[in-house]
Design a protein around this motif. Structure first.
Motif, PDB file in Angstrom:
ATOM      1  N   SER A  30      55.389  40.603  16.368  1.00 38.92           N
ATOM      2  CA  SER A  30      54.119  41.227  17.052  1.00 38.92           C
ATOM      3  C   SER A  30      54.445  42.491  17.427  1.00 38.92           C
ATOM      4  CB  SER A  30      53.592  40.329  18.329  1.00 38.92           C
ATOM      5  OG  SER A  30      54.536  40.293  19.307  1.00 38.92           O
ATOM      6  N   VAL A  31      53.187  43.319  17.427  1.00 36.99           N
ATOM      7  CA  VAL A  31      53.224  44.661  17.725  1.00 36.99           C
ATOM      8  C   VAL A  31      52.971  45.041  19.244  1.00 36.99           C
ATOM      9  CG1 VAL A  31      52.303  47.183  17.363  1.00 36.99           C
ATOM     10  CG2 VAL A  31      52.474  45.329  15.400  1.00 36.99           C
ATOM     11  N   ASN A  32      54.147  45.462  19.819  1.00 39.96           N
ATOM     12  CA  ASN A  32      53.933  45.667  21.388  1.00 39.96           C
ATOM     13  C   ASN A  32      53.164  47.129  21.506  1.00 39.96           C
ATOM     14  OD1 ASN A  32      54.198  45.747  24.045  1.00 39.96           O
ATOM     15  ND2 ASN A  32      56.298  45.489  24.028  1.00 39.96           N
ATOM     16  N   ARG A  33      52.166  47.053  22.210  1.00 43.71           N
ATOM     17  CA  ARG A  33      51.396  48.287  22.761  1.00 43.71           C
ATOM     18  C   ARG A  33      51.353  48.446  24.132  1.00 43.71           C
ATOM     19  NH1 ARG A  33      48.276  45.583  18.979  1.00 43.71           N
ATOM     20  NH2 ARG A  33      47.812  46.543  16.959  1.00 43.71           N
ATOM     21  N   GLY A  34      52.250  47.639  24.677  1.00 47.26           N
ATOM     22  CA  GLY A  34      52.238  47.820  26.188  1.00 47.26           C
ATOM     23  C   GLY A  34      51.431  46.807  26.822  1.00 47.26           C
ATOM     24  N   PRO A  35      51.657  46.307  27.883  1.00 51.68           N
ATOM     25  CA  PRO A  35      51.038  45.141  28.584  1.00 51.68           C
ATOM     26  C   PRO A  35      49.328  45.365  28.938  1.00 51.68           C
ATOM     27  CG  PRO A  35      52.292  46.290  30.209  1.00 51.68           C
ATOM     28  CD  PRO A  35      52.714  47.025  28.883  1.00 51.68           C
ATOM     29  N   ILE A  36      49.155  46.625  29.201  1.00 45.74           N
ATOM     30  CA  ILE A  36      47.406  46.773  29.246  1.00 45.74           C
ATOM     31  C   ILE A  36      46.909  46.732  27.845  1.00 45.74           C
ATOM     32  CG2 ILE A  36      45.735  48.314  29.813  1.00 45.74           C
ATOM     33  CD1 ILE A  36      47.508  49.495  32.136  1.00 45.74           C
TER      34      ILE A  36
ATOM     35  N   VAL B 195      44.031  43.918  26.523  1.00 39.68           N
ATOM     36  CA  VAL B 195      42.871  44.458  26.157  1.00 39.68           C
ATOM     37  C   VAL B 195      42.563  44.009  24.892  1.00 39.68           C
ATOM     38  CG1 VAL B 195      41.336  46.368  25.543  1.00 39.68           C
ATOM     39  CG2 VAL B 195      42.826  46.447  27.617  1.00 39.68           C
ATOM     40  N   THR B 196      43.738  44.102  23.864  1.00 38.79           N
ATOM     41  CA  THR B 196      43.369  43.555  22.404  1.00 38.79           C
ATOM     42  C   THR B 196      43.086  42.044  22.300  1.00 38.79           C
ATOM     43  OG1 THR B 196      44.790  45.640  21.580  1.00 38.79           O
ATOM     44  CG2 THR B 196      44.521  43.718  20.073  1.00 38.79           C
ATOM     45  N   LYS B 197      43.945  41.428  23.061  1.00 38.26           N
ATOM     46  CA  LYS B 197      43.717  40.221  22.999  1.00 38.26           C
ATOM     47  C   LYS B 197      42.422  39.734  23.527  1.00 38.26           C
ATOM     48  CE  LYS B 197      48.865  38.794  23.318  1.00 38.26           C
ATOM     49  NZ  LYS B 197      49.829  38.043  24.080  1.00 38.26           N
ATOM     50  N   GLY B 198      42.013  40.256  24.623  1.00 40.16           N
ATOM     51  CA  GLY B 198      40.860  39.892  25.075  1.00 40.16           C
ATOM     52  C   GLY B 198      39.550  40.036  24.225  1.00 40.16           C
ATOM     53  N   LEU B 199      39.511  41.407  23.732  1.00 40.98           N
ATOM     54  CA  LEU B 199      38.438  41.637  22.813  1.00 40.98           C
ATOM     55  C   LEU B 199      38.563  40.921  21.505  1.00 40.98           C
ATOM     56  CD1 LEU B 199      38.518  45.639  22.885  1.00 40.98           C
ATOM     57  CD2 LEU B 199      36.798  44.003  23.894  1.00 40.98           C
ATOM     58  N   THR B 200      39.695  40.446  20.990  1.00 40.07           N
ATOM     59  CA  THR B 200      39.805  39.625  19.793  1.00 40.07           C
ATOM     60  C   THR B 200      39.384  38.305  20.213  1.00 40.07           C
ATOM     61  OG1 THR B 200      41.765  40.878  19.155  1.00 40.07           O
ATOM     62  CG2 THR B 200      41.418  38.573  17.966  1.00 40.07           C
ATOM     63  N   PHE B 201      39.857  37.674  21.412  1.00 37.50           N
ATOM     64  CA  PHE B 201      39.056  36.424  21.749  1.00 37.50           C
ATOM     65  C   PHE B 201      37.658  36.288  21.766  1.00 37.50           C
ATOM     66  CE2 PHE B 201      37.906  33.558  25.164  1.00 37.50           C
ATOM     67  CZ  PHE B 201      38.404  32.482  24.858  1.00 37.50           C
TER      68      PHE B 201
END
Length: 268
Positions: free
Chosen positions: A125-131, A135-141
């Protein structure tokens, strides 16, 4: 001089409180409610109201997006070259969730489905930092970002439950229920299959293949038993049917299931 009766006295004179002025005998500390304008809303009050409205509108938008993504449509990335030339890596497609529960599966449908049994190799998985990750996971969800298709594959339905699928005949063609199929969606230069097989699709399962036949890890490569029981995909793992290519914009197109290709195929 005779005082006129009350009925002849003007209403404003009889009831001075209705004129918007203070009666002579009114207490000086009592404001006249009808003459005092309501106090204006402060700047902070306006800002607070605007923020509340934005939060409510945003929450409704997120809820609607989540409901649409869950029950109607969802965007997906194409993770590999297995569907070329119909779809290429990093294309974005819209997937209808009405298939297969509301609209039944058909031969030729391009479908997204969950990995049946470790078909996919683990990808870092690509690590873009915790924030940014959150945000990416939330918007994808909630459906505001396309799904990266992690743990999902996209292929074309070739065989439905009960279909007898064979490849290849002496001319190198695929057949379904003894009817030879001319497959216009197969990538130019590719054969229908370099792997021979003769299977009957089990009940409640489908046989899937990529359009880029020489570069697709599909039902053929996972048919360990040779009878279609392991290479076929359970229908309940199908997420939906890909109906449109939406990105990049210069490639926007509806995705055909080539129904004419299968019109002559008899029922199993």
């Amino acid at each position: 001089m005779t005082t006129p009766p009350d009925s002849e006295v003007p209403a404003d004179a009889r009831y001075p409180q209705h004129t918007g002025v203070r009666p002579p005998d009114a207490p000086t500390g009592e404001p006249d409610d009808e003459t005092v304008a309501p106090a204006g809303r402060s700047f902070l009050g306006h800002v607070g109201a605007a923020v509340r409205e934005l939060v409510i509108v945003g929450a409704i938008a997120l809820l609607l997006s989540f409901l649409v993504k869950t029950f109607l449509v969802q965007a997906f990335y194409i993770p590999s070259e297995s569907m070329e030339s119909t779809l290429v890596k990093n294309d974005r497609v819209i997937v209808s969730k009405l298939t297969p529960d509301v609209i039944g599966l058909k031969r030729g449908d391009v479908v997204v489905f969950a990995d049946p049994d470790h078909w996919l190799a683990p990808e870092p998985s690509v690590n873009r930092g915790p924030i940014l990750n959150a945000v990416t996971k939330g918007l994808t969800f909630v459906g505001l970002l396309p799904d990266k298709a992690e743990g999902h594959l996209i292929k074309r339905v070739i065989g439905l439950p009960g279909d007898h699928v064979v490849c290849c005949d002496a001319a190198g063609r695929l057949s379904i229920n003894d009817s030879v199929i001319a497959e216009p969606y197969v990538k130019a230069g590719e054969k229908p299959s370099q792997i021979t097989f003769d299977i009957t699709v089990p009940a409640d399962r489908i046989w899937v293949m990529g359009d880029n036949r020489g570069h697709s890890s599909d039902s053929r490569l996972h048919d360990d038993t040779g009878d279609g029981s392991t290479g076929s995909v359970p229908v309940n793992l199908v997420v939906g049917r890909a109906v449109a290519l939406v990105w990049p914009v210069q490639r926007w197109d509806w995705l055909s299931n080539y129904s004419a290709t299968y019109t002559h195929v008899p029922a199993p």
